[in-house]
Scaffold this motif. Structure first.
Motif, mmCIF file in Angstrom:
data_model
loop_
_atom_site.group_PDB
_atom_site.id
_atom_site.type_symbol
_atom_site.label_atom_id
_atom_site.label_comp_id
_atom_site.label_asym_id
_atom_site.label_seq_id
_atom_site.Cartn_x
_atom_site.Cartn_y
_atom_site.Cartn_z
ATOM 1 N N ASP A 6 1.007 -6.935 -1.522
ATOM 2 C CA ASP A 6 -0.430 -6.703 -1.627
ATOM 3 C C ASP A 6 -1.045 -6.448 -0.254
ATOM 4 N N GLN A 7 -0.590 -7.213 0.739
ATOM 5 C CA GLN A 7 -1.140 -7.050 2.083
ATOM 6 C C GLN A 7 -0.798 -5.676 2.657
ATOM 7 N N VAL A 8 0.430 -5.253 2.446
ATOM 8 C CA VAL A 8 0.854 -3.948 2.955
ATOM 9 C C VAL A 8 0.128 -2.836 2.197
ATOM 10 N N ALA A 9 -0.038 -3.023 0.872
ATOM 11 C CA ALA A 9 -0.737 -2.017 0.070
ATOM 12 C C ALA A 9 -2.189 -1.883 0.497
ATOM 13 N N SER A 10 -2.822 -3.004 0.899
ATOM 14 C CA SER A 10 -4.217 -2.954 1.324
ATOM 15 C C SER A 10 -4.378 -2.165 2.612
ATOM 16 N N ALA A 11 -3.294 -1.996 3.359
ATOM 17 C CA ALA A 11 -3.328 -1.192 4.588
ATOM 18 C C ALA A 11 -3.065 0.274 4.310
ATOM 19 N N GLY A 12 -2.904 0.630 3.032
ATOM 20 C CA GLY A 12 -2.743 2.035 2.676
ATOM 21 C C GLY A 12 -1.318 2.457 2.392
ATOM 22 N N TYR A 13 -0.430 1.502 2.096
ATOM 23 C CA TYR A 13 0.972 1.830 1.785
ATOM 24 C C TYR A 13 1.309 1.285 0.394
ATOM 25 N N PRO A 14 0.909 2.013 -0.662
ATOM 26 C CA PRO A 14 1.060 1.469 -2.014
ATOM 27 C C PRO A 14 2.499 1.426 -2.511
ATOM 28 N N PHE A 15 3.410 2.182 -1.879
ATOM 29 C CA PHE A 15 4.770 2.256 -2.388
ATOM 30 C C PHE A 15 5.754 1.534 -1.472
ATOM 31 N N ALA A 16 5.228 0.610 -0.669
ATOM 32 C CA ALA A 16 6.106 -0.147 0.233
ATOM 33 C C ALA A 16 7.042 -1.044 -0.577
ATOM 34 N N ARG A 17 8.235 -1.237 -0.048
ATOM 35 C CA ARG A 17 9.235 -2.108 -0.691
ATOM 36 C C ARG A 17 9.483 -3.308 0.204
ATOM 37 N N VAL A 18 9.444 -4.494 -0.384
ATOM 38 C CA VAL A 18 9.688 -5.745 0.340
ATOM 39 C C VAL A 18 10.973 -6.358 -0.197
ATOM 40 N N THR A 19 11.945 -6.547 0.699
ATOM 41 C CA THR A 19 13.248 -7.069 0.296
ATOM 42 C C THR A 19 13.560 -8.342 1.079
ATOM 43 N N PRO A 20 13.793 -9.457 0.381
ATOM 44 C CA PRO A 20 14.152 -10.682 1.092
ATOM 45 C C PRO A 20 15.654 -10.727 1.392
ATOM 46 N N ARG A 21 15.987 -11.323 2.515
ATOM 47 C CA ARG A 21 17.400 -11.484 2.883
ATOM 48 C C ARG A 21 17.598 -12.904 3.407
ATOM 49 N N PHE A 65 -15.938 1.276 -7.712
ATOM 50 C CA PHE A 65 -14.850 1.403 -6.748
ATOM 51 C C PHE A 65 -15.422 1.450 -5.335
ATOM 52 N N ASP A 66 -14.761 0.760 -4.411
ATOM 53 C CA ASP A 66 -15.138 0.819 -3.004
ATOM 54 C C ASP A 66 -14.415 1.956 -2.286
ATOM 55 N N MET A 67 -13.743 2.798 -3.040
ATOM 56 C CA MET A 67 -13.041 3.946 -2.475
ATOM 57 C C MET A 67 -13.403 5.189 -3.268
ATOM 58 N N SER A 68 -13.160 6.325 -2.674
ATOM 59 C CA SER A 68 -13.414 7.596 -3.349
ATOM 60 C C SER A 68 -12.311 8.573 -2.978
ATOM 61 N N GLU A 69 -12.387 9.785 -3.532
ATOM 62 C CA GLU A 69 -11.381 10.800 -3.254
ATOM 63 C C GLU A 69 -11.269 11.050 -1.748
ATOM 64 N N GLY A 70 -10.041 11.074 -1.255
ATOM 65 C CA GLY A 70 -9.792 11.302 0.158
ATOM 66 C C GLY A 70 -9.570 10.047 0.965
ATOM 67 N N ASP A 71 -9.965 8.888 0.429
ATOM 68 C CA ASP A 71 -9.766 7.628 1.149
ATOM 69 C C ASP A 71 -8.313 7.169 1.028
ATOM 70 N N ALA A 72 -7.905 6.292 1.938
ATOM 71 C CA ALA A 72 -6.581 5.704 1.861
ATOM 72 C C ALA A 72 -6.475 4.830 0.613
ATOM 73 N N PHE A 73 -5.353 4.930 -0.073
ATOM 74 C CA PHE A 73 -5.144 4.137 -1.279
ATOM 75 C C PHE A 73 -5.072 2.665 -0.897
ATOM 76 N N ASN A 74 -5.780 1.824 -1.664
ATOM 77 C CA ASN A 74 -5.850 0.405 -1.376
ATOM 78 C C ASN A 74 -5.725 -0.372 -2.683
ATOM 79 N N GLN A 75 -4.603 -1.059 -2.859
ATOM 80 C CA GLN A 75 -4.352 -1.758 -4.106
ATOM 81 C C GLN A 75 -5.335 -2.903 -4.329
ATOM 82 N N GLN A 76 -5.747 -3.572 -3.268
ATOM 83 C CA GLN A 76 -6.701 -4.665 -3.416
ATOM 84 C C GLN A 76 -8.045 -4.157 -3.929
ATOM 85 N N MET A 77 -8.461 -2.974 -3.479
ATOM 86 C CA MET A 77 -9.706 -2.401 -3.980
ATOM 87 C C MET A 77 -9.580 -2.005 -5.447
#
Length: 222
Positions: A6-21, A65-77
């Motif tokens: 969620d934190q990474v998605a809020s920075a505009g990376y909705p398809f980030a993958r988090v892998t624990p090791r 929505f706090d976002m509109s067309e052209g804005d960075a994608f934000n999952q939290q929004m």
């Protein structure tokens, strides 16, 4: 993993993958956990597509929505907008999903809603001993007037001894395009007495409600 995603998605990376090791330390009986984050490509909103709203107008949904067309994608929004739409009470269901856009860094936000009935009609009755006797009141209320998201209520009532009461309330939830709910209440009462006097009163209340946080607001009345 969900919190980091969620934190990474809020920075505009909705398809980030988090892998624990996990790295075991057998001597100390401990495990060290590392979270590997692949941020992927930064994504932008190509368009917001609204479906299923047969009555509610598009702009009533878009303004939550706090976002509109052209804005960075934000999952939290997106999550916040879904919560706001559900809280309106205009829809029986709200679902927000994403689809690939015209390029790898574009995302289409799809909002599926289902309108529900937002109007109501009420009738009330009572009895005042030694006063107006039998009291009756009828009211009509609409929370999504003409699909514009406006609130309106009209009421009328009276008693056996000549008392009458009327009321009109109206609220615009986005006054001048801002998240300010502005409205008014007009009430009129008339009373005729057996003691040869009549009493009439008219009141007008102006009010503005401003948000303080997502779940807290303050109202000013005059």
């Amino acid at each position: 993993i969900e919190a980091i995603s969620d934190q990474v998605a809020s920075a505009g990376y909705p398809f980030a993958r988090v892998t624990p090791r996990g790295n075991r330390d057998l001597n100390n009986n401990t495990i060290g956990v590392e979270y590997l984050v692949d941020q992927g490509e930064r994504a932008y909103v190509e368009r917001i597509e609204i479906r299923g709203n047969s009555r509610t107008r598009d702009y009533v949904i878009r303004r939550e929505f706090d976002m509109s067309e052209g804005d960075a994608f934000n999952q939290q929004m997106i999550t916040k907008a879904k919560r706001r739409l559900e809280a309106l009470g205009y829809f029986s269901s709200v679902n927000i999903s994403t689809q690939p856009g015209s390029s790898p860094d574009r995302v289409v936000v799809v909002v599926d809603v289902q309108d529900q009935s937002t109007g109501s009609f009420g009738v009330g009755a009572g009895y005042a001993a030694g006063g107006d006797g039998l009291l009756l009141e009828a009211s009509i209320e609409e929370k999504n007037f003409l699909g514009r998201g406006q609130y309106i209520r009209i009421s009328a009532g009276g008693g056996q001894e000549g008392s009458r009461a009327y009321g009109v309330s109206f609220t615009e939830p986005y006054f001048l395009g801002y998240r300010l709910a502005a409205g008014f209440d007009v009430n009129r009462s008339e009373t005729s007495s057996n003691d040869n006097y009549d009493y009439e009163e008219t009141s007008v209340v102006l009010r503005v409600t401003a948000p303080i946080t997502e779940d807290l607001a303050t109202t000013f009345r005059y």
